[in-house]
Design a protein around this motif. Structure first.
Motif, PDB file in Angstrom:
ATOM      1  N   GLY A   1       0.789  -1.285  -0.003  1.00 25.35           N
ATOM      2  CA  GLY A   1      -0.005  -0.004  -0.152  1.00 25.35           C
ATOM      3  C   GLY A   1       0.748   1.388  -0.008  1.00 25.35           C
ATOM      4  O   GLY A   1       1.693   1.198   0.191  1.00 25.35           O
ATOM      5  N   LYS A   2      -0.008   2.362  -0.323  1.00 31.27           N
ATOM      6  CA  LYS A   2       0.863   3.713  -0.477  1.00 31.27           C
ATOM      7  C   LYS A   2       1.297   4.127   0.908  1.00 31.27           C
ATOM      8  O   LYS A   2       2.314   4.968   1.135  1.00 31.27           O
ATOM      9  N   CYS A   3       0.479   3.947   1.943  1.00 30.52           N
ATOM     10  CA  CYS A   3       0.682   4.507   3.217  1.00 30.52           C
ATOM     11  C   CYS A   3       2.264   4.031   3.608  1.00 30.52           C
ATOM     12  O   CYS A   3       3.017   4.492   4.087  1.00 30.52           O
ATOM     13  N   LEU A   4       2.405   2.619   3.632  1.00 29.27           N
ATOM     14  CA  LEU A   4       3.581   2.022   4.066  1.00 29.27           C
ATOM     15  C   LEU A   4       4.764   2.637   3.286  1.00 29.27           C
ATOM     16  O   LEU A   4       6.003   2.943   3.652  1.00 29.27           O
ATOM     17  N   SER A   5       4.638   2.707   1.884  1.00 31.08           N
ATOM     18  CA  SER A   5       5.532   3.146   1.010  1.00 31.08           C
ATOM     19  C   SER A   5       6.045   4.787   1.198  1.00 31.08           C
ATOM     20  O   SER A   5       7.096   5.112   1.451  1.00 31.08           O
ATOM     21  N   ALA A   6       4.911   5.319   1.732  1.00 35.90           N
ATOM     22  CA  ALA A   6       5.503   6.781   1.932  1.00 35.90           C
ATOM     23  C   ALA A   6       5.917   6.933   3.546  1.00 35.90           C
ATOM     24  O   ALA A   6       6.833   7.655   3.573  1.00 35.90           O
ATOM     25  N   VAL A   7       5.788   6.009   4.444  1.00 35.50           N
ATOM     26  CA  VAL A   7       6.280   5.927   5.510  1.00 35.50           C
ATOM     27  C   VAL A   7       7.847   5.620   5.400  1.00 35.50           C
ATOM     28  O   VAL A   7       8.764   6.258   6.247  1.00 35.50           O
ATOM     29  N   LEU A   8       8.034   4.765   4.674  1.00 34.16           N
ATOM     30  CA  LEU A   8       9.493   4.381   4.300  1.00 34.16           C
ATOM     31  C   LEU A   8      10.213   5.407   3.710  1.00 34.16           C
ATOM     32  O   LEU A   8      11.373   5.810   3.650  1.00 34.16           O
ATOM     33  N   MET A   9       9.448   6.298   2.562  1.00 34.86           N
ATOM     34  CA  MET A   9      10.582   7.216   1.992  1.00 34.86           C
ATOM     35  C   MET A   9      10.601   8.321   3.114  1.00 34.86           C
ATOM     36  O   MET A   9      11.554   8.933   2.939  1.00 34.86           O
ATOM     37  N   GLY A  10       9.592   8.609   3.974  1.00 34.35           N
ATOM     38  CA  GLY A  10       9.574   9.528   5.049  1.00 34.35           C
ATOM     39  C   GLY A  10      11.112   9.014   5.975  1.00 34.35           C
ATOM     40  O   GLY A  10      11.739   9.917   6.256  1.00 34.35           O
ATOM     41  N   LEU A  11      11.159   7.747   6.241  1.00 33.72           N
ATOM     42  CA  LEU A  11      12.242   7.476   6.964  1.00 33.72           C
ATOM     43  C   LEU A  11      13.358   7.475   6.267  1.00 33.72           C
ATOM     44  O   LEU A  11      14.522   7.783   6.960  1.00 33.72           O
ATOM     45  N   SER A  12      13.490   7.319   4.816  1.00 35.08           N
ATOM     46  CA  SER A  12      14.817   7.419   4.124  1.00 35.08           C
ATOM     47  C   SER A  12      15.191   9.046   4.469  1.00 35.08           C
ATOM     48  O   SER A  12      16.273   9.069   4.682  1.00 35.08           O
TER      49      SER A  12
ATOM     50  N   TRP B   1      -0.519  11.889   8.470  1.00 33.68           N
ATOM     51  CA  TRP B   1       0.480  12.093   9.380  1.00 33.68           C
ATOM     52  C   TRP B   1       1.507  10.754   9.583  1.00 33.68           C
ATOM     53  O   TRP B   1       2.630  11.027  10.039  1.00 33.68           O
ATOM     54  N   PRO B   2       1.097   9.738   9.032  1.00 31.41           N
ATOM     55  CA  PRO B   2       2.231   8.450   8.789  1.00 31.41           C
ATOM     56  C   PRO B   2       3.350   8.943   8.392  1.00 31.41           C
ATOM     57  O   PRO B   2       4.264   8.486   8.335  1.00 31.41           O
ATOM     58  N   THR B   3       3.307   9.512   7.091  1.00 29.56           N
ATOM     59  CA  THR B   3       4.329  10.239   6.509  1.00 29.56           C
ATOM     60  C   THR B   3       5.195  10.860   7.114  1.00 29.56           C
ATOM     61  O   THR B   3       6.458  10.568   7.123  1.00 29.56           O
ATOM     62  N   TRP B   4       4.907  11.910   7.884  1.00 33.55           N
ATOM     63  CA  TRP B   4       5.443  12.688   8.880  1.00 33.55           C
ATOM     64  C   TRP B   4       6.111  12.012  10.027  1.00 33.55           C
ATOM     65  O   TRP B   4       7.254  12.037  10.441  1.00 33.55           O
ATOM     66  N   ALA B   5       5.331  11.006  10.385  1.00 32.59           N
ATOM     67  CA  ALA B   5       5.755  10.133  11.592  1.00 32.59           C
ATOM     68  C   ALA B   5       7.079   9.308  11.016  1.00 32.59           C
ATOM     69  O   ALA B   5       8.112   9.074  11.787  1.00 32.59           O
ATOM     70  N   GLY B   6       7.006   8.716   9.874  1.00 33.83           N
ATOM     71  CA  GLY B   6       8.146   8.333   9.122  1.00 33.83           C
ATOM     72  C   GLY B   6       9.394   8.975   9.267  1.00 33.83           C
ATOM     73  O   GLY B   6      10.555   8.542   9.345  1.00 33.83           O
ATOM     74  N   LEU B   7       9.235  10.446   8.697  1.00 29.76           N
ATOM     75  CA  LEU B   7      10.204  11.353   8.988  1.00 29.76           C
ATOM     76  C   LEU B   7      10.811  11.587  10.111  1.00 29.76           C
ATOM     77  O   LEU B   7      12.048  11.580  10.352  1.00 29.76           O
ATOM     78  N   ALA B   8       9.957  11.674  11.368  1.00 31.10           N
ATOM     79  CA  ALA B   8      10.472  11.675  12.473  1.00 31.10           C
ATOM     80  C   ALA B   8      11.234  10.584  12.965  1.00 31.10           C
ATOM     81  O   ALA B   8      12.238  10.635  13.605  1.00 31.10           O
ATOM     82  N   ALA B   9      10.660   9.393  12.517  1.00 35.48           N
ATOM     83  CA  ALA B   9      11.302   7.938  13.057  1.00 35.48           C
ATOM     84  C   ALA B   9      12.762   7.953  12.333  1.00 35.48           C
ATOM     85  O   ALA B   9      13.611   7.528  12.982  1.00 35.48           O
ATOM     86  N   GLY B  10      12.948   8.410  11.272  1.00 37.80           N
ATOM     87  CA  GLY B  10      14.149   8.289  10.444  1.00 37.80           C
ATOM     88  C   GLY B  10      15.043   9.411  11.070  1.00 37.80           C
ATOM     89  O   GLY B  10      16.344   8.957  11.199  1.00 37.80           O
ATOM     90  N   ILE B  11      14.591  10.534  11.299  1.00 36.44           N
ATOM     91  CA  ILE B  11      15.491  11.458  12.285  1.00 36.44           C
ATOM     92  C   ILE B  11      16.167  10.850  13.228  1.00 36.44           C
ATOM     93  O   ILE B  11      17.289  10.892  13.668  1.00 36.44           O
ATOM     94  N   ALA B  12      15.066  10.392  14.210  1.00 38.08           N
ATOM     95  CA  ALA B  12      15.538   9.632  15.438  1.00 38.08           C
ATOM     96  C   ALA B  12      16.372   8.451  15.380  1.00 38.08           C
ATOM     97  O   ALA B  12      17.431   8.268  16.057  1.00 38.08           O
TER      98      ALA B  12
END
Length: 253
Positions: A33-44, A233-244
């Motif tokens: 799904g797109k949600c997990l894809s966005a989370v992973l891109m945010g993580l990256s 919000w999951p996209t930005w949660a992925g970004l925050a998780a990637g920064i952490a």
């Protein structure tokens, strides 16, 4: 063993293993799904921001000073901007074919991953210079630096692997790209061993150049694509998780 050959082999092993392990870690993530894809891109994107802001920027400023660091950050960003413009790409919005749109989006993800690999390769050269210089001047310092660089390369491998995986690139090719991005560390190791003491300004400027390139790619490619995949919000949660995550890994370096 010849010290130049020794530094080259250590640089190759440190770069390839660290970046390769980071890329392999992404292989085990199931994308649905797109949600997990966005989370992973945010993580990256978050991982890359951590590496640049918490590691590369302080290192370049400490070695070359604020002025040179800012100048070379700008030069690195401008260089990747020009390369990105010269690389062939298409405007997704000009087509109404859903299959074509999906393929074009995948092409952009692959392009982002390849550009990111280029930025990492540029960054790995000055790391190799420092490693080679350290190995020939003080073996204990050089060995310690090798361990730290190995850990440091793991999040970089994860960051470049995510867009390539989302773009449909095979695992074998993703691993190959990760290893190729790490090879400049081997060349830097050889040069560092030959030259000996490298000017801190040269090292700092080189690190800043790579940091500027990676920062440009994060804001121009990774973040916009993450937001485009899923606006929530999951996209930005992925970004925050990637920064952490990137911050924790950088802290150990």
């Amino acid at each position: 063993m010849n010290p130049v050959l020794y530094a080259t082999l250590i640089g190759a092993a440190v770069g390839a293993l660290g970046t390769g392990i980071g890329a392999i870690a992404v292989f085990f993530i199931k994308i649905r799904g797109k949600c997990l894809s966005a989370v992973l891109m945010g993580l990256s994107a978050g991982i890359m921001l951590s590496v640049v802001l918490f590691d590369m920027l302080p290192e370049s400023v400490g070695s070359a000073g604020w002025l040179l660091a800012v100048v070379w950050f700008a030069v690195g960003a401008a260089a990747l901007f020009l390369i990105n413009k010269l690389m062939p790409h298409h405007d997704v919005s000009t087509s109404k074919d859903s299959e074509l749109i999906r393929n074009l989006k995948q092409d952009r993800l692959v392009r982002s991953g390849l550009l990111l690999a280029m930025g990492i390769a540029v960054h790995n050269l000055p790391e190799g210079l420092a490693l080679g210089s350290g190995l020939v001047s003080a073996s204990s310092f050089g060995f310690g630096l090798a361990v730290l660089l190995f850990v440091h390369n793991i999040p970089e491998g994860m960051g470049l692997a995510v867009p390539l995986k989302l773009g449909g690139v095979s695992y074998g090719r993703i691993f190959l790209v990760a290893v190729l991005a790490a090879l400049p560390m081997a060349g830097g190791g050889a040069i560092g061993a030959l030259v000996g003491n490298i000017s801190p300004a040269v090292l700092g400027g080189s690190v800043a150049f790579g940091g500027g390139a990676m920062l440009y790619l994060t804001f121009s490619e990774l973040l916009p694509q993450a937001a485009g995949l899923y606006k929530g919000w999951p996209t930005w949660a992925g970004l925050a998780a990637g920064i952490a995550l990137g911050g924790v890994l950088v802290a150990f370096v």
